[in-house]
Design a protein around this motif. Structure first.
Motif, PDB file in Angstrom:
ATOM      1  N   CYS A   1      -8.637   8.342  47.334  1.00  0.00           N
ATOM      2  CA  CYS A   1      -8.928   9.275  46.498  1.00  0.00           C
ATOM      3  C   CYS A   1      -7.656   9.440  45.521  1.00  0.00           C
ATOM      4  O   CYS A   1      -7.884   9.689  44.396  1.00  0.00           O
ATOM      5  N   LYS A   2      -6.670   9.319  45.908  1.00  0.00           N
ATOM      6  CA  LYS A   2      -5.291   9.590  45.302  1.00  0.00           C
ATOM      7  C   LYS A   2      -5.407   8.407  44.139  1.00  0.00           C
ATOM      8  O   LYS A   2      -4.957   8.697  42.899  1.00  0.00           O
ATOM      9  N   GLN A   3      -5.689   7.161  44.373  1.00  0.00           N
ATOM     10  CA  GLN A   3      -5.572   5.990  43.685  1.00  0.00           C
ATOM     11  C   GLN A   3      -6.661   6.171  42.540  1.00  0.00           C
ATOM     12  O   GLN A   3      -6.591   5.778  41.431  1.00  0.00           O
ATOM     13  N   THR A   4      -7.695   6.702  42.929  1.00  0.00           N
ATOM     14  CA  THR A   4      -8.921   6.771  41.908  1.00  0.00           C
ATOM     15  C   THR A   4      -8.590   7.854  41.112  1.00  0.00           C
ATOM     16  O   THR A   4      -8.988   8.007  39.851  1.00  0.00           O
ATOM     17  N   TRP A   5      -8.139   9.119  41.525  1.00  0.00           N
ATOM     18  CA  TRP A   5      -8.524  10.174  40.536  1.00  0.00           C
ATOM     19  C   TRP A   5      -7.290  10.962  40.061  1.00  0.00           C
ATOM     20  O   TRP A   5      -6.977  11.556  39.064  1.00  0.00           O
ATOM     21  N   THR A   6      -5.935  10.721  40.943  1.00  0.00           N
ATOM     22  CA  THR A   6      -4.720  11.628  40.751  1.00  0.00           C
ATOM     23  C   THR A   6      -3.605  10.444  40.702  1.00  0.00           C
ATOM     24  O   THR A   6      -2.575  10.949  41.013  1.00  0.00           O
ATOM     25  N   ASN A   7      -3.702   9.544  40.145  1.00  0.00           N
ATOM     26  CA  ASN A   7      -2.687   8.650  39.992  1.00  0.00           C
ATOM     27  C   ASN A   7      -1.974   8.542  38.463  1.00  0.00           C
ATOM     28  O   ASN A   7      -1.623   7.768  38.016  1.00  0.00           O
ATOM     29  N   ARG A   8      -2.135   9.774  38.101  1.00  0.00           N
ATOM     30  CA  ARG A   8      -1.591   9.950  36.424  1.00  0.00           C
ATOM     31  C   ARG A   8      -0.472  11.114  36.446  1.00  0.00           C
ATOM     32  O   ARG A   8       0.157  11.920  37.553  1.00  0.00           O
ATOM     33  N   GLU A   9       0.221  11.000  35.273  1.00  0.00           N
ATOM     34  CA  GLU A   9       1.393  11.938  35.038  1.00  0.00           C
ATOM     35  C   GLU A   9       0.725  13.425  35.197  1.00  0.00           C
ATOM     36  O   GLU A   9      -0.151  13.621  34.689  1.00  0.00           O
ATOM     37  N   GLY A  10       1.689  14.312  35.952  1.00  0.00           N
ATOM     38  CA  GLY A  10       1.051  15.518  36.073  1.00  0.00           C
ATOM     39  C   GLY A  10       0.350  16.095  37.332  1.00  0.00           C
ATOM     40  O   GLY A  10       0.068  17.142  37.751  1.00  0.00           O
ATOM     41  N   THR A  11      -0.030  15.018  38.034  1.00  0.00           N
ATOM     42  CA  THR A  11      -0.831  15.199  39.320  1.00  0.00           C
ATOM     43  C   THR A  11      -0.068  14.312  40.384  1.00  0.00           C
ATOM     44  O   THR A  11      -0.474  14.168  41.495  1.00  0.00           O
ATOM     45  N   GLU A  12       1.360  14.312  40.451  1.00  0.00           N
ATOM     46  CA  GLU A  12       1.996  13.642  41.391  1.00  0.00           C
ATOM     47  C   GLU A  12       1.904  14.454  42.820  1.00  0.00           C
ATOM     48  O   GLU A  12       1.954  13.801  43.894  1.00  0.00           O
ATOM     49  N   TYR A  13       1.840  15.883  42.620  1.00  0.00           N
ATOM     50  CA  TYR A  13       1.717  16.508  43.816  1.00  0.00           C
ATOM     51  C   TYR A  13       0.199  16.621  44.329  1.00  0.00           C
ATOM     52  O   TYR A  13      -0.090  17.528  45.413  1.00  0.00           O
ATOM     53  N   VAL A  14      -0.636  16.511  43.579  1.00  0.00           N
ATOM     54  CA  VAL A  14      -2.232  16.670  43.776  1.00  0.00           C
ATOM     55  C   VAL A  14      -2.782  15.665  44.742  1.00  0.00           C
ATOM     56  O   VAL A  14      -2.648  14.591  44.543  1.00  0.00           O
ATOM     57  N   TRP A  15      -3.515  16.223  45.775  1.00  0.00           N
ATOM     58  CA  TRP A  15      -4.464  15.570  46.624  1.00  0.00           C
ATOM     59  C   TRP A  15      -5.822  16.257  46.688  1.00  0.00           C
ATOM     60  O   TRP A  15      -5.870  17.304  47.389  1.00  0.00           O
ATOM     61  N   PHE A  16      -6.679  15.532  45.750  1.00  0.00           N
ATOM     62  CA  PHE A  16      -8.057  16.191  46.170  1.00  0.00           C
ATOM     63  C   PHE A  16      -8.543  16.155  47.512  1.00  0.00           C
ATOM     64  O   PHE A  16      -9.305  17.062  47.998  1.00  0.00           O
ATOM     65  N   ASN A  17      -8.159  15.052  48.272  1.00  0.00           N
ATOM     66  CA  ASN A  17      -8.524  14.772  49.488  1.00  0.00           C
ATOM     67  C   ASN A  17      -7.201  14.593  50.361  1.00  0.00           C
ATOM     68  O   ASN A  17      -6.232  14.109  50.030  1.00  0.00           O
ATOM     69  N   ASN A  18      -7.109  15.638  51.367  1.00  0.00           N
ATOM     70  CA  ASN A  18      -6.052  15.682  52.485  1.00  0.00           C
ATOM     71  C   ASN A  18      -6.605  15.619  53.598  1.00  0.00           C
ATOM     72  O   ASN A  18      -7.400  16.236  53.917  1.00  0.00           O
ATOM     73  N   VAL A  19      -5.691  15.257  54.695  1.00  0.00           N
ATOM     74  CA  VAL A  19      -5.995  15.081  56.019  1.00  0.00           C
ATOM     75  C   VAL A  19      -4.798  16.160  56.935  1.00  0.00           C
ATOM     76  O   VAL A  19      -3.630  15.488  56.647  1.00  0.00           O
ATOM     77  N   GLU A  20      -5.229  17.305  57.359  1.00  0.00           N
ATOM     78  CA  GLU A  20      -4.160  17.967  57.896  1.00  0.00           C
ATOM     79  C   GLU A  20      -4.414  17.721  59.677  1.00  0.00           C
ATOM     80  O   GLU A  20      -5.266  17.661  59.813  1.00  0.00           O
ATOM     81  N   THR A  21      -3.015  17.833  60.072  1.00  0.00           N
ATOM     82  CA  THR A  21      -3.280  18.080  61.592  1.00  0.00           C
ATOM     83  C   THR A  21      -3.215  19.604  62.079  1.00  0.00           C
ATOM     84  O   THR A  21      -2.589  20.307  61.591  1.00  0.00           O
ATOM     85  N   LYS A  22      -4.255  19.874  62.789  1.00  0.00           N
ATOM     86  CA  LYS A  22      -4.484  21.413  63.341  1.00  0.00           C
ATOM     87  C   LYS A  22      -3.921  21.164  64.808  1.00  0.00           C
ATOM     88  O   LYS A  22      -4.464  20.395  65.555  1.00  0.00           O
ATOM     89  N   PRO A  23      -3.479  22.233  65.431  1.00  0.00           N
ATOM     90  CA  PRO A  23      -2.760  23.432  64.589  1.00  0.00           C
ATOM     91  C   PRO A  23      -1.662  23.063  63.680  1.00  0.00           C
ATOM     92  O   PRO A  23      -0.984  21.985  63.800  1.00  0.00           O
ATOM     93  N   GLY A  24      -1.604  23.765  62.660  1.00  0.00           N
ATOM     94  CA  GLY A  24      -0.544  23.565  61.580  1.00  0.00           C
ATOM     95  C   GLY A  24      -0.717  24.650  60.285  1.00  0.00           C
ATOM     96  O   GLY A  24      -1.897  25.203  60.249  1.00  0.00           O
ATOM     97  N   ILE A  25       0.177  24.467  59.565  1.00  0.00           N
ATOM     98  CA  ILE A  25       0.135  25.340  58.355  1.00  0.00           C
ATOM     99  C   ILE A  25      -0.535  24.982  57.007  1.00  0.00           C
ATOM    100  O   ILE A  25      -0.780  25.730  56.140  1.00  0.00           O
ATOM    101  N   GLY A  26      -0.571  23.513  57.158  1.00  0.00           N
ATOM    102  CA  GLY A  26      -1.690  23.060  56.231  1.00  0.00           C
ATOM    103  C   GLY A  26      -1.030  22.684  54.818  1.00  0.00           C
ATOM    104  O   GLY A  26       0.231  22.736  54.738  1.00  0.00           O
TER     105      GLY A  26
END
Length: 537
Positions: A26-51
């Motif tokens: 997803c990162k390579q397809t949609w957010t591999n541009r300037e201004g979206t370095e911190y952006v993850w449209f899809n992310n995988v969290e470990t639960k329990p955790g603060i996310g």
């Protein structure tokens, strides 16, 4: 009754191995541009955790989603138009870069071009991908991956804080006493999206034909109210353009009848995509039920049986193509949510009516039964042990049923019964009728559910009708555009130029003269959904 179609997703958490392949593609397809370095449209969290971002589930802090006012009416937690107007230039309910994470890059040339014969090993040190300055790595989008930082941070997981005290006491972060599971997250593309109602410029809209929530980049003014209003914090701001961006549900692929890129590349084959038919007139009432624990059943009641001839006829009268009605009848999402009733929404108490649902993870139930000194072939012993699984039922309830542990236990019992039934069926051919009676399902239903969850083929997991033929020319023209779909003018991304015809603006919210707040004009002449004008007032 006004019937709409919604593209929806279900994820089977039992099959997620936390490989992050979906996030990377997803990162390579949609957010591999300037201004979206911190952006993850899809992310995988470990639960329990603060996310990601930190503590995004703490709505006492972020004021995302909806709530009922003193008169029982649905209102945005972030406030009405007047309150949002006072914060339009200084919004305090926004995550900072530290809440997300500061992305880092490394100068690999230091290693590649290092001269031979050095006495000291050269080291590539992290530099900020945003400022270019040297930095220390102290957090990341998956910093808690596989409980990496759980002993320090996971104790402040908002879900644990909401659990009953005796259940929360069982959550320990010590070796051999803890538990974990992976939770993939994307935009929920809600039936009642708070981000759409909170947008002052009307740039956020929900597509009428498939329910996907998008951002019109030309109308977006970077007010960031959508970021505050989204309780899942899945709307981001591109710091280079000042515009809001979010998961598009890979709608160019959906329109071509293909699954999203995260689904296509999922190693565990845990994602299911399909069409759900729902009654638009019932959305507001479902989101407004008084008891949060009734929200699950209320949202399920909004969905319509695609096999009902009356529903099919009403869908035709609403203008749905025949192929979409057929796809709704074959939808794996419908079966998991409404027929088998084993899929649950993420945080229904936010009242957004999310459309990405989850099959909760089932701990090693047979091991737990044996450890408790019980018989793993006896239905009563299996069902009684559900409450003693390594993953506390109460924790799952805070995630998926607004704290209703009984609803989660019912789902886990069905999954446990399916495992035990198929085990007996495979080993000696016996039919465990007591298991079937315990969950109120037939043998055919259990075996069909097993096939869908365990060994379903590609075309069974993804039932996505292509866009109607009337849209073919427009889609072909979009496909001819080169470059990134979010960068090129008129491309198949979020750069559609909106024109509002026969509409007027009231306090920044788009309003239709006949049905206030329901529809906003789309660039292609179709209408985009913007729900709950009352809640935005």
């Amino acid at each position: 009754m006004r019937i709409r179609a919604q593209v929806a997703m279900v994820m089977n958490l039992d099959k997620c191995i936390g490989c992050h392949t979906c996030s990377v593609t997803c990162k390579q397809t949609w957010t591999n541009r300037e201004g979206t370095e911190y952006v993850w449209f899809n992310n995988v969290e470990t639960k329990p955790g603060i996310g990601y971002p930190k503590h995004y589930e703490d709505q006492d802090r972020w004021h995302g989603g909806w709530q009922l006012d003193a008169k029982g009416r649905l209102t945005l937690r972030s406030g009405g138009r007047l309150k949002r107007l006072t914060r339009i230039f200084a919004n305090p309910d926004l995550p900072t870069l530290d809440d997300y994470y500061e992305p880092a890059t490394f100068d690999k040339d230091i290693l590649v071009n290092a001269p031979a014969g050095l006495k000291d090993t050269p080291v590539k040190r992290p530099h900020s991908a945003i400022t270019g300055e040297p930095m220390a790595l102290t957090w990341g989008a998956n910093w808690e991956d596989s409980l990496g930082g759980a002993h320090e941070n996971a104790g402040t997981d908002p879900n644990i804080a909401r659990m009953p005290a005796e259940a929360a006491a069982r959550v320990k972060f010590e070796f051999e006493k803890t538990f974990m599971f992976h939770l993939p997250r994307i935009c929920e593309h809600c039936l009642n999206p708070a981000c759409v109602s909170a947008c002052p410029s009307g740039a956020m809209y929900k597509r009428e034909e498939d329910g996907i929530v998008l951002v019109d980049q030309d109308r977006c003014r970077g007010w960031r109210m959508c970021v505050s209003a989204c309780p899942y914090k899945k709307v981001y701001v591109n710091h280079a353009t000042g515009k809001a961006e979010k998961c598009t549900f890979c709608f160019p692929r959906i329109e071509a009848g293909q699954p999203t890129i995260c689904s296509e590349t999922c190693v565990g084959r845990l994602r299911y995509l399909g069409i759900v038919l729902y009654d638009e007139d019932a959305v507001l009432a479902a989101a407004s039920v008084a008891d949060e624990k009734d929200l699950l059943d209320a949202q399920r009641a909004v969905f319509l049986d695609p096999h009902d001839p009356a529903v099919q006829q009403a869908a035709r009268e609403s203008g749905l193509p025949e192929v979409w009605i057929d796809a709704a009848g074959r939808s794996p999402v419908w079966r998991l949510i409404s027929e088998y009733r084993i899929a649950l929404p993420l945080h229904p108490e936010y009242r957004t009516l999310p459309m990405v649902w989850y099959v909760p993870p089932l701990s090693p139930v047979l091991d737990a039964v044996g450890a408790a000194g019980r018989d793993d072939t006896d239905a009563d012993d299996v069902f009684h042990t559900i409450r003693e699984l390594r993953i506390p039922v109460e924790y799952l309830a805070e995630l998926f049923t607004a704290g209703d542990a009984g609803a989660v236990a019912g789902v886990l019992m069905k999954l446990a019964a399916m495992r035990s039934y198929m085990r007996a069926r495979t080993l000696d051919g016996t039919v465990a009728q007591d298991l079937l009676d315990g969950i109120g399902m037939s043998a055919a239903q259990v075996e069909a559910m097993y096939r869908l969850l365990a060994i379903a083929k590609y075309d069974e997991r993804y039932v996505i009708p292509a866009a109607h033929h009337r849209d073919a020319a427009a889609l072909e023209a979009q496909a001819a555009s080169a470059g990134c779909s979010l960068d090129c003018e008129g491309g198949p991304g979020m750069t559609e130029k909106a024109t509002v015809e026969s509409f007027h603006l009231v306090g920044g919210d788009q309003v239709h003269p006949g049905r206030p707040g329901l529809f906003a004009k789309r660039p292609d002449g179709r209408r985009g959904l913007t729900i709950n004008p009352r809640g935005a007032s």
